[in-house]
Scaffold this active site. Structure first.
Site: not given
Ligand code: GLN
Length: 537
Positions: A197-198, A360, A387, A512, A514
């Site tokens: 840290m020093q 995803g 999504c 989304h 979340e």
């Molecule tokens: N791959 C999908 C799309 O582009 C879902 C995207 C996601 O889940 N953020 O629509």
């Protein structure tokens, strides 16, 4: 926008090692000041050259946090919003890429009038302007800026130089530096070590920055002699040495820092009156988090499950819903590729109280996700598709209930005969980078739906980040079936929510949710998903 800047500034740098939780610390500081009635805004500087993390692999960078105004930002911005409940915007995440892009654009447009464009002053000025703009745009009392990376990294040097200069722009009493570093504990001698840290503070001093507060991440409490040593060698008073012990939960961090006197110290250094913070709501949330009545197991079926940060906001939203119901949500991380047939689904998902398929991109693991949705639909297990998870539910239903055996998304199989998820006509032919639907969009909610029960509203807004949509050419077939189209975007007539009419709780959302959940205010859909899962087991 105000011209005269009245904001004060806090800069947080990191030293010794990375991954010390600078983001959580910055978010906690936001909460401590906000709970004293001050208006705060948190922002982050990332020294890498990508314009934003939107194109980065989640395995490398964790989740991409989406702001209301459609910014694709670093996951620390999620911590800021969850802790302070102050919405951040696109411009609250500055990368070196964004800085250079602005400069090079200006250079091409003759904006530098023949001058040589240089790191100092042009890059540093661009960074300084972004600090001052955040103050002007938000009119916050305090602008809290986290500088990504570790002091001494080559790529962060212009950012360090810019924050050094800012102190002279805004004046001494209006700007403070906090340096967060690690005090390693050596078992052999039973001691915390201050030397790294020093050295780290010396490095910072070499760049012209004297930290006002030294924050020490450590596994053990700081002794008096450690504090004295650090104070002496790092030129700070004893009260400005703040212990930041490893916590059992990130939610505890602001409470621990408050106990260390950080809130009032910040007020004192910035010239605000010291006061008692109102942390009652936050403390009671932490109490409930630590005292669940029981556990509940939720299967998260995804593609990036080895790196939990890739689903950080989903994790946090599940935890928040658990806190609401006084249960601890245990996430069972399921690699979608392990689910190869219904027997595997039964074996792997059989003990889950609920199944969640988050967002995803790309086709890896999607057949396993489709089997998971089928399992949830047939067995009456609560299902929450977010999504991609919503698109998966639509594909599964089209294949196995509507009888379109080859139904698919054109993202995953461009040659499918039944593209139930597709690009919309107005997106066809547009360059890939321009087609993502980003940021908040309106959604009208159908009467009698599970979404209506959750939101208790008919007109909502949620954040999006996707390219493909439910294909409206199939709307009639779905409307005549047991899948309810429960949410619709009025501007572009896009399907935003699907539900199963004959199921306890099966909801897919194109957005989304979340990102809108807060630890002490869970998102209504996550809350009801966990509620329904609790009734299952
Ligand atoms: N791959 C999908 C799309 O582009 C879902 C995207 C996601 O889940 N953020 O629509």
């Amino acid at each position: 926008m105000k011209n005269k800047i009245t904001s004060k500034f806090i800069f947080i740098t990191g030293g010794v090692v990375s991954s010390l939780g600078k983001g959580i610390t910055a978010a906690s500081i936001g909460l401590l000041l906000k709970s004293r009635g001050l208006k705060v805004i948190n922002q982050k500087f990332d020294p890498y050259l990508n314009i934003d993390p939107g194109t980065m692999n989640p395995f490398q960078h964790g989740e991409v946090y989406v702001t209301e105004d459609g910014g694709e930002t670093d996951l620390d911005l999620g911590h800021y919003e969850r802790f302070t409940d102050v919405p951040v915007r696109k411009f609250n995440n500055t990368t070196a890429g964004k800085v250079y892009l602005a400069i090079l654009d200006r250079e091409r447009n003759g904006g530098y009038q023949g001058n040589t464009v240089q790191v100092i002053p042009h890059v540093t000025d661009e960074i300084k302007n972004r600090i001052l703009d955040a103050a002007r745009e938000t009119e916050a009392d305090v602008v809290i800026t986290e500088v990504g990376g570790t002091v001494g990294d080559i790529e962060s040097l212009p950012f360090i130089e810019a924050i050094r200069q800012i102190k002279y722009t805004v004046g001494h009493g209006n700007c403070i530096f906090i340096h967060l570093g690690l005090l390693p504990y050596l078992k052999e001698c039973g001691e915390l070590k201050t030397k790294p840290m020093q050295h780290s503070v010396k490095e910072l001093l070499g760049f012209g920055i004297q930290p006002d507060i030294i924050m020490c991440r450590s596994e053990k409490p700081l002794t008096r002699s450690i504090r004295q040593k650090l104070g002496l060698f790092c030129n700070v008073t004893q009260e400005a040495i703040i212990e930041n012990l490893s916590a059992k939960s990130i939610y505890e961090v602001p409470l621990k820092l408050e106990k260390e006197g950080l809130g009032n110290l910040l007020c004192k250094l910035l010239g605000y009156e010291q006061s008692e913070p109102d942390l009652a709501d936050w403390s009671s949330m932490v109490q409930r988090f630590f005292n669940p009545e029981r556990d509940i197991s939720i299967a998260l079926v995804g593609k990036y499950v080895e790196l939990h940060d890739a689903y950080l906001s989903v994790m946090e939203a599940l935890t928040a819903a658990g806190i609401y119901h006084n249960v601890r949500v245990k996430i069972d991380w399921i690699d979608a590729e392990r689910i190869t047939d219904m027997a595997a689904a039964e074996e792997i998902l059989g003990s889950a109280a609920g199944i969640i398929v988050p967002g995803g991109f790309g086709d890896r693991g999607t057949e396993g996700m489709i089997l998971s949705a089928k399992f949830a639909r047939e067995k009456g297990v609560p299902y929450f598709g977010i999504c991609l998870g919503m698109q998966i539910a639509v594909i599964e239903f089209a294949r196995n209930v509507l009888g379109f055996a080859d139904a698919h998304s054109t993202e995953l199989n461009p040659a499918t005969g039944h593209p139930v998820i597709d690009l919309m006509p107005d997106q066809q032919g547009v360059q890939l980078g321009g087609t993502l639907r980003l940021g908040v969009c309106r959604c009208l909610i159908a009467e009698g739906s599970l979404a209506e029960k959750a939101y208790k509203l008919h007109d909502i807004q949620e954040r999006h980040r996707h390219r493909y949509e439910f294909n409206n050419l199939y709307r009639d077939q779905f409307e005549a079936s047991s899948m309810r189209l429960a949410g619709r975007n009025p501007e572009r007539n896009l399907v935003e929510i699907v539900e199963l009419k004959e199921h306890r709780w099966f909801v897919g959302v194109q957005f989304h949710p979340e990102f809108a959940s807060r630890p002490n205010r869970p998102h209504p859909l996550f809350r009801d998903f966990i509620g329904a899962s609790l009734e299952t087991r």
